[in-house]
Design an enzyme around this catalytic site. Structure first.
Site, mmCIF file in Angstrom:
data_model
loop_
_atom_site.group_PDB
_atom_site.id
_atom_site.type_symbol
_atom_site.label_atom_id
_atom_site.label_comp_id
_atom_site.label_asym_id
_atom_site.label_seq_id
_atom_site.Cartn_x
_atom_site.Cartn_y
_atom_site.Cartn_z
ATOM 1 N N ASP A 75 38.560 -39.888 74.349
ATOM 2 C CA ASP A 75 37.830 -40.929 74.679
ATOM 3 C C ASP A 75 37.513 -41.625 76.337
ATOM 4 O OD1 ASP A 75 40.169 -41.918 75.574
ATOM 5 O OD2 ASP A 75 40.033 -43.747 74.352
ATOM 6 N N ASP B 251 53.687 -42.928 80.019
ATOM 7 C CA ASP B 251 52.297 -43.039 81.893
ATOM 8 C C ASP B 251 54.055 -44.274 82.052
ATOM 9 O OD1 ASP B 251 52.704 -44.129 79.059
ATOM 10 O OD2 ASP B 251 50.410 -44.760 79.435
#
Length: 448
Positions: free
Chosen positions: A214, A290
């Site tokens: 995206d 992350d």
């Protein structure tokens, strides 16, 4: 007759009486004869051995001469092959193959798009990448890695000859560690590990750039990462290069040429090296990869390069994060639209030993401000300003007034370097939000 025998016997006795050593001399003569015979035999044997050795040496020399002749013949054949190959190369060069060969080079980095089940998003991402990747395709081979079996995503990826499709099939049941956790974060972590293992270990790339399905990229995206690759190679205090600025919204950025070091992992379009992945892969987390990289125990004090103006734009309003923060933090992001010539830029100021002085000078030259309304104070001052916060709660209060990210991870604010968060505020002025210990770390006198 008896008289004759007596006379002969007398003569013999007389001879013996006249030559008493005759018997000894006879013995000596026999010994000499025996010695001479032994010497003759020894000499004959020595001559025979010498002749045998000579024949052996002659045979060896003959064999070596045969090998030399054989090698000479082989050399003639090799010379003839080289002549033929040289003629073939000249023939191919005349057809333009030389120009094709000269363009083949070792890739700067593989580029992988992590995808799952959003074919419409993936198509937009691929088109954005190919717009700028095709002229440098040999430097940045493109991969799409799909997690799962969504046929629309698979068919879309396979329809592009410019990329390589990979599929991660994982049917193992996901067991979350805490009740209510989103399973997708576990599957994403598994997919990342599989894809990066594939690219670094199986394909043996030295660097990989990770994108998501995206994202759109800036015109200078690939030149930016090529410059970043040189920094990664020369400065081992860096863990990764990122194309993202968490505070990269339009109202907080100004200069597309400016880069920063950060203690906070930005993600969202980033590059790491094989040596770093060799370290991280064995201990890769089950989920939330992350945030895991933002823990001090994992990045071990190594830092990240980030731009002021983002080189990626995240348009994924719908996804695993369920649109979290999208309208406030992601939609307003400024995607760089300037073609920066990174090859001509001197980025030595970003090397660790240089950056402390460089950044310290910027902070030192900023005017310190205080007051109940830091936004108003900053707005009324021309030039850069610095505002000191007391602790995390105070930082969150000030950050909320400006509208930047308030979040911390493991004691580090987003986008911070040595506790200092830097952003522009409506004009080219910089605002530095400074932690109590930041100035001391930079060697800057605190005059607040």
């Amino acid at each position: 007759m008896e008289l004759r025998l007596s006379i002969l016997t007398h003569r013999r006795r007389s001879r013996l009486l006249l030559h008493p050593d005759a018997s000894f001399c006879h013995t000596i003569s026999l010994c000499r004869a025996n010695c001479c015979s032994a010497l003759v035999i020894e000499q004959v044997e020595a001559e025979s051995h010498c002749a045998s050795q000579t024949r052996l040496l002659i045979d060896q020399i003959s064999a070596q001469k045969g090998e030399i002749v054989f090698l000479q013949e082989q050399k003639k054949h090799q010379d003839e092959k080289c002549r033929q190959l040289s003629a073939l190369v000249q023939h191919l060069e005349s057809k333009g193959v030389k120009q094709m060969i000269s363009k083949v080079q070792v890739p700067v980095a593989a580029v992988v798009v992590m995808a799952c089940n959003r074919a419409d998003y993936l198509e937009r991402t691929i088109k954005s990448i190919l717009k700028y990747q095709e002229p440098v395709a040999s430097k940045y081979p493109l991969f799409v890695s799909q997690d799962g079996t969504n046929s629309d995503v698979k068919n879309l990826a396979l329809s592009y000859h410019q990329l390589t499709y990979m599929q991660h099939l994982d049917f193992e049941r996901v067991r979350t560690e805490r009740p209510g956790e989103i399973i997708a974060y576990y599957k994403i972590a598994r997919h990342y590990k599989w894809a990066l293992d594939k690219l670094f270990i199986e394909h043996n790339f030295s660097r990989v750039i990770i994108l998501e399905d995206d994202m759109e990229i800036a015109p200078d995206f690939f030149d930016y990462f090529e410059a970043g690759a040189a920094l990664l190679d020369s400065d081992k205090s860096l863990l990764a290069i990122s194309s993202w600025n968490d505070n990269g919204q339009k109202q907080f950025v100004h200069d597309p040429y400016t880069l920063y070091r950060s203690d906070f992992f930005p993600g969202l379009g980033w590059m790491l090296t094989k040596s770093t992945w060799d370290e991280l892969s064995p201990k890769w987390p089950k989920a939330y990869w992350d945030d895991w990289l933002r823990l001090k125990e994992n990045h071990k004090g190594r830092q990240f390069i980030r731009p002021e103006v983002c080189r990626t734009y995240n348009f994924g309003e719908h996804g695993s994060s369920l649109g979290q923060f999208f309208n406030r933090y992601l939609r307003p992001i400024k995607l760089n639209d300037v073609q920066v010539d990174w090859k001509s830029m001197n980025l030595s100021y970003l090397i660790e030993d240089n950056y402390v002085q460089h950044f310290g000078d910027l902070v030192k030259s900023a005017k310190p401000v205080r007051g109940a309304d830091p936004v108003l104070e900053a707005y009324n001052i021309d030039g850069d300003v610095r505002i000191q916060y007391r602790d995390q709660e105070d930082f969150e209060r000030i950050a909320a007034k400006f509208g930047i990210f308030e979040e911390w991870k493991d004691g580090i604010p987003r986008a911070a370097y040595k506790g200092i968060v830097t952003f522009r505020y409506q004009t080219p002025r910089r605002v530095f939000l400074v932690a109590p210990s930041s100035l001391q770390q930079l060697g800057v006198e605190n005059d607040l």
